[in-house]
Design an enzyme around this catalytic site. Sequence first.
Site, short mmCIF file in Angstrom:
data_model
loop_
_atom_site.label_atom_id
_atom_site.label_comp_id
_atom_site.label_asym_id
_atom_site.label_seq_id
_atom_site.Cartn_x
_atom_site.Cartn_y
_atom_site.Cartn_z
N GLU A 342 5.28 11.70 5.39
CA GLU A 342 4.78 10.32 5.53
C GLU A 342 5.26 9.76 6.87
O GLU A 342 5.81 8.66 6.95
CB GLU A 342 5.30 9.44 4.39
CG GLU A 342 5.10 10.03 3.01
CD GLU A 342 5.66 9.20 1.85
OE1 GLU A 342 4.90 8.93 0.92
OE2 GLU A 342 6.84 8.80 1.91
N CYS A 438 5.25 1.76 -4.20
CA CYS A 438 5.81 0.91 -3.14
C CYS A 438 4.77 -0.03 -2.54
O CYS A 438 5.07 -1.19 -2.25
CB CYS A 438 6.42 1.79 -2.06
SG CYS A 438 5.35 3.14 -1.53
O1 FUB Z 1 11.07 5.84 -0.73
C1 FUB Z 1 10.55 4.58 -1.11
C2 FUB Z 1 9.11 4.47 -0.70
O2 FUB Z 1 8.36 5.48 -1.35
C3 FUB Z 1 8.81 4.68 0.76
O3 FUB Z 1 8.96 3.56 1.55
C4 FUB Z 1 7.41 5.12 0.71
O4 FUB Z 1 6.96 5.72 1.89
C5 FUB Z 1 7.40 6.05 -0.47
O5 FUB Z 1 7.82 7.30 -0.06
ZN ZN Z 2 4.05 2.29 0.19
#
Ligand code: FUB
Ligand code: ZN
Length: 675
Positions: A342, A438
């Site tokens: 990501e 999230c």
């Molecule tokens: O790890 C917490 C959240 O979950 C991150 O900010 C997002 O990218 C997802 O991976």
């Molecule tokens: Zn998110």
Amino acid sequence: MESKFSKGIKLTNMDITDRFFNKLMETVRNEVIPYQWRALNDQVEEAAPSFCMRNFRVAAQLGKKRRELGQEQLPTYPTHIFNLVPDSMDNLEDRFYGFVFQDTDFYKWIEAVGYSLSQHPDPELEKLADEAIDIVCAAQHEDGYLDTFYIINDLSKRFTNLRDHHELYCLGHLIEGAIAYYQATGKDKLLNAARRFADCVDRHFGPEEGKCKGYPGHQIVEMALVRLYEVTGEDRYLNLAKFFIDQRGQKPYYFTLEFKGEPEGENSPEKYHYHQAHRPVREQDEAVGHAVRAVYLYSGMADVAKHTGDKELFEACQRLWDNIEYKKLHINGGIGSSPDGEAFSYNYNLPNDRMYNETCASIGLVFFAKRMLESTPKARYADVMERALYNGVISGMDLDGKAFFYVNPLEVEPEGCKKDAQRRHVALPRQKWFGCACCPPNLARLLTSISSYAYSENDDTLFMHLYLGGNIKKQVGSQIVNINVESEYPWDDTVGITMSMEKDTRFTMAIRIPGWCPDAKLYINNEELAPDIVDGYAYLNRRWKDGDTIKLLMPMEPIFYQASTNVRANVGKVALMRGPLVYCIEEADNGSNLQLVEVNVNAPVEVIHEDDVLGDIIRLNAKGRRIKESGGDDLYIKFSGYEYEEIELQFIPYYTWCNRGVGEMKTYLDWYKEK
Ligand code: FUB
Ligand code: ZN
């Protein structure tokens, strides 16, 4: 030194009348907040369960048992499981389920609730929130620690896996939520819980001998601690934020030390980049690693730099910002073009269909932009904030507020999203909820606090970063000035401002001239001005009188944009924008096989006002041509060129895409010129 900085206006100082954002905010208030509450309680059918409120309840029960029986009498569970999904929802055990950071689902919800209540009192919602806060606070450990994953699984293991687990991330979101709720209602129960947890963390971490020298694997606590400092005036929260920032990237690497040579401790160089921990942050000049973490870190750095006057730290923020803005930003404000982690990819690697562009990452970019603007008002920060907000952020939610995108592509071929491993992360259509949820609550908390992004102020200046319509109250000395902003942005090109006040008052209106509109014109009391423009802001300093008006005219012709030729994915392609809005074409309007269409860049683009299933929007129609299909059964044929048929291409605002079922979509198109 600080007084020259500005700060987002208080939500209670603006009554938003803006049609565009009001609609989004109403959607959040009426749909998203109640919907998310049901999601937090696992009541949304066919959606991944959150377990969030359940975890708080289980943690509270265990706390009670612990007090009665002693810690040693309680069962412990392994703490290496990052996401525990039960086989079935029947007969769940009294243990932690979901991702390690599931507590934040509630914290983000309560933050949005706080912002919403501060603008729309709602006793029923407030009562529900108070009850939920009771459940959350009941889970807090005696010494202030509050992370249900470790409270339930094994308290003795807390703070032992900072790299992968999210205790400090949970604290960050708790602080943000608690402050929002406190500022809306004056109720400090959750704020006290947040402070107790922050104090517990402050006792554990720090430069003093014997304290842990670690820092969070997922940032956010840095900017949250600064906010806690602002609200409480306690320096130790600012110091702790600075400590976490300066520890990151120091050698020996903490994330290796904490595993003491165990296999999980093996960190490849990429892993350090993933956490922005490869070098001390002050030496960093390229945005790398997990995009959300990165921009949350940079936001915290900018906050600390602002409050401590730390020039070196701010210069690092500027370098990182420049790298994003000039080399790593998608046209829709998306960042993090690699699904692998990501994460940010290398410079100019901005693919249209296999990028990641997480909604949260664009939201984090908005946070970063806000902080850069408050320190050094430059229109280019606001240009990026606007690009993200009006495009890749709000595309994260459908028009009803009932389904959400995690990733925000610029091109989609639905079959590829199912069958191609490199595109499978593009889940179509928007999802009802995510196990890792999230993005939806992050959207809710941003949209409900939008006025503090649109306007910031210091004693003598009101900065207009975005053209959000509404009534703003600005205190200048002992005077209250009312500033009424009439705006149909992003559809209409005129923003009208009217002042009302009892006594003439001198102050500065600093109005951003958007980067997309070099021909903007400004008028005071209908007389055109040639104001001083510094870094893209027109500074109008005068003794304002009751009834004075300002008009900002920003001609909004549709404009074709080409990416830098360094962006391999988009050489030979154009994207269409009008004002801040990126446009795209969809199968629903243009048929399938969009790889065959090209747009004529020198024919006029028609601007069409429509109020239909996509809302009250402006569509754009452009002349184009479609390649006639050829090849038949042969995959390869001798070159003979294509034949074309003329077509009219219908463009819709990018943020409205995928609201009429799943189909192809394209933002960048091949182009041609008519002879
Ligand atoms: O790890 C917490 C959240 O979950 C991150 O900010 C997002 O990218 C997802 O991976
Ligand atoms: Zn998110």
